[in-house]
Scaffold this motif. Structure first.
Motif, PDB file in Angstrom:
ATOM      1  N   PHE A   1       0.839  -1.185   0.000  1.00 45.67           N
ATOM      2  CA  PHE A   1       0.000   0.000   0.000  1.00 45.67           C
ATOM      3  C   PHE A   1       0.874   1.235   0.000  1.00 45.67           C
ATOM      4  CE2 PHE A   1       0.601  -0.662   4.514  1.00 45.67           C
ATOM      5  CZ  PHE A   1       0.644   0.603   5.041  1.00 45.67           C
ATOM      6  N   ARG A   2       0.296   2.363  -0.323  1.00 39.61           N
ATOM      7  CA  ARG A   2       1.038   3.606  -0.438  1.00 39.61           C
ATOM      8  C   ARG A   2       1.159   4.278   0.923  1.00 39.61           C
ATOM      9  NH1 ARG A   2      -2.945   6.370  -4.168  1.00 39.61           N
ATOM     10  NH2 ARG A   2      -4.286   5.192  -2.817  1.00 39.61           N
ATOM     11  N   PRO A   3       2.354   4.716   1.290  1.00 41.63           N
ATOM     12  CA  PRO A   3       2.499   5.417   2.570  1.00 41.63           C
ATOM     13  C   PRO A   3       1.657   6.689   2.599  1.00 41.63           C
ATOM     14  CG  PRO A   3       4.637   4.842   1.670  1.00 41.63           C
ATOM     15  CD  PRO A   3       3.621   4.544   0.604  1.00 41.63           C
ATOM     16  N   TYR A   4       1.021   6.932   3.736  1.00 43.52           N
ATOM     17  CA  TYR A   4       0.140   8.087   3.874  1.00 43.52           C
ATOM     18  C   TYR A   4       0.879   9.393   3.613  1.00 43.52           C
ATOM     19  CZ  TYR A   4      -3.183  11.433   5.625  1.00 43.52           C
ATOM     20  OH  TYR A   4      -4.035  12.498   5.722  1.00 43.52           O
ATOM     21  N   ALA A   5       2.143   9.480   4.018  1.00 44.85           N
ATOM     22  CA  ALA A   5       2.908  10.714   3.802  1.00 44.85           C
ATOM     23  C   ALA A   5       3.003  11.047   2.315  1.00 44.85           C
ATOM     24  CB  ALA A   5       4.303  10.587   4.399  1.00 44.85           C
TER      25      ALA A   5
ATOM     26  N   GLU B   1      -7.993  -0.611   4.349  1.00 45.90           N
ATOM     27  CA  GLU B   1      -8.293  -1.684   3.402  1.00 45.90           C
ATOM     28  C   GLU B   1      -7.054  -2.537   3.139  1.00 45.90           C
ATOM     29  OE1 GLU B   1     -11.199  -1.806   0.857  1.00 45.90           O
ATOM     30  OE2 GLU B   1     -12.387  -0.242   1.789  1.00 45.90           O
ATOM     31  N   ALA B   2      -5.874  -1.920   3.090  1.00 44.67           N
ATOM     32  CA  ALA B   2      -4.648  -2.664   2.829  1.00 44.67           C
ATOM     33  C   ALA B   2      -4.288  -3.592   3.980  1.00 44.67           C
ATOM     34  CB  ALA B   2      -3.494  -1.703   2.565  1.00 44.67           C
ATOM     35  N   LEU B   3      -4.744  -3.258   5.168  1.00 44.10           N
ATOM     36  CA  LEU B   3      -4.479  -4.115   6.326  1.00 44.10           C
ATOM     37  C   LEU B   3      -5.355  -5.362   6.327  1.00 44.10           C
ATOM     38  CD1 LEU B   3      -4.154  -1.391   9.119  1.00 44.10           C
ATOM     39  CD2 LEU B   3      -2.317  -2.721   8.072  1.00 44.10           C
ATOM     40  N   GLY B   4      -6.256  -5.442   5.364  1.00 45.36           N
ATOM     41  CA  GLY B   4      -7.113  -6.614   5.256  1.00 45.36           C
ATOM     42  C   GLY B   4      -8.313  -6.585   6.172  1.00 45.36           C
ATOM     43  N   THR B   5      -8.568  -5.445   6.799  1.00 47.87           N
ATOM     44  CA  THR B   5      -9.707  -5.377   7.709  1.00 47.87           C
ATOM     45  C   THR B   5     -11.002  -5.088   6.976  1.00 47.87           C
ATOM     46  OG1 THR B   5      -9.300  -3.034   8.129  1.00 47.87           O
ATOM     47  CG2 THR B   5      -8.284  -4.609   9.637  1.00 47.87           C
ATOM     48  N   SER B   6     -10.895  -4.654   5.716  1.00 48.47           N
ATOM     49  CA  SER B   6     -12.099  -4.317   4.977  1.00 48.47           C
ATOM     50  C   SER B   6     -11.832  -4.325   3.487  1.00 48.47           C
ATOM     51  CB  SER B   6     -12.580  -2.920   5.398  1.00 48.47           C
ATOM     52  OG  SER B   6     -13.637  -2.507   4.564  1.00 48.47           O
TER      53      SER B   6
ATOM     54  N   SER C   1     -11.292  -2.541  -4.480  1.00 46.49           N
ATOM     55  CA  SER C   1     -11.212  -3.920  -4.978  1.00 46.49           C
ATOM     56  C   SER C   1      -9.840  -4.531  -4.759  1.00 46.49           C
ATOM     57  CB  SER C   1     -11.572  -3.959  -6.465  1.00 46.49           C
ATOM     58  OG  SER C   1     -10.676  -3.165  -7.214  1.00 46.49           O
ATOM     59  N   ASP C   2      -8.794  -3.712  -4.807  1.00 45.20           N
ATOM     60  CA  ASP C   2      -7.437  -4.232  -4.685  1.00 45.20           C
ATOM     61  C   ASP C   2      -6.557  -3.388  -3.769  1.00 45.20           C
ATOM     62  OD1 ASP C   2      -7.168  -1.973  -6.175  1.00 45.20           O
ATOM     63  OD2 ASP C   2      -6.289  -2.940  -7.930  1.00 45.20           O
ATOM     64  N   GLY C   3      -7.174  -2.580  -2.930  1.00 48.44           N
ATOM     65  CA  GLY C   3      -6.430  -1.691  -2.045  1.00 48.44           C
ATOM     66  C   GLY C   3      -6.143  -0.334  -2.664  1.00 48.44           C
ATOM     67  N   VAL C   4      -6.429  -0.175  -3.966  1.00 44.03           N
ATOM     68  CA  VAL C   4      -6.180   1.081  -4.659  1.00 44.03           C
ATOM     69  C   VAL C   4      -7.402   1.531  -5.453  1.00 44.03           C
ATOM     70  CG1 VAL C   4      -4.774   2.240  -6.417  1.00 44.03           C
ATOM     71  CG2 VAL C   4      -3.706   0.605  -4.874  1.00 44.03           C
ATOM     72  N   HIS C   5      -7.988   0.629  -6.227  1.00 40.18           N
ATOM     73  CA  HIS C   5      -9.082   0.969  -7.138  1.00 40.18           C
ATOM     74  C   HIS C   5     -10.443   0.714  -6.493  1.00 40.18           C
ATOM     75  CE1 HIS C   5      -5.583   0.099  -9.692  1.00 40.18           C
ATOM     76  NE2 HIS C   5      -5.987   1.213 -10.289  1.00 40.18           N
ATOM     77  N   LEU C   6     -11.368   1.629  -6.758  1.00 41.14           N
ATOM     78  CA  LEU C   6     -12.708   1.514  -6.189  1.00 41.14           C
ATOM     79  C   LEU C   6     -13.462   0.316  -6.745  1.00 41.14           C
ATOM     80  CD1 LEU C   6     -13.781   5.253  -6.503  1.00 41.14           C
ATOM     81  CD2 LEU C   6     -13.115   4.072  -4.409  1.00 41.14           C
ATOM     82  N   ASN C   7     -14.174  -0.397  -5.849  1.00 47.32           N
ATOM     83  CA  ASN C   7     -15.110  -1.426  -6.297  1.00 47.32           C
ATOM     84  C   ASN C   7     -16.466  -0.745  -6.502  1.00 47.32           C
ATOM     85  OD1 ASN C   7     -16.283  -1.125  -3.765  1.00 47.32           O
ATOM     86  ND2 ASN C   7     -15.354  -2.989  -2.923  1.00 47.32           N
TER      87      ASN C   7
END
Length: 76
Positions: free
Chosen positions: A1-5, A39-44, A49-55
């Motif tokens: 996943f992309r760092p928040y900073a 989402e990248a942590l797998g909690t949701s 859809s893939d941690g980056v693109h909207l489902n």
């Protein structure tokens, strides 16, 4: 996943460019409530859809948010 900073730095650069050229910038990253970090942590997988693109659910949420922002901005 992309760092928040990195996300925050990119968003700030876009806001600066928008201000420089008198363009309205809507900050979806901080306003919409879809968080790629969670989402990248797998909690949701609610909105991405893939941690980056909207489902489909993410697209609906984003569309409603953007529609409201445009109406609030340009309809008073």
């Amino acid at each position: 996943f992309r760092p928040y900073a990195n996300i925050q730095a990119t968003g700030n650069a876009i806001k600066e460019m928008g201000a420089r050229f008198s363009c309205k910038v809507f900050d979806a990253a901080s306003d919409i409530g879809i968080c790629d970090i969670i989402e990248a942590l797998g909690t949701s997988d609610r909105y991405l859809s893939d941690g980056v693109h909207l489902n489909e659910a993410g697209k609906v949420k984003y569309t409603k948010w953007l529609t409201n922002k445009i109406l609030q901005t340009y309809n008073g």
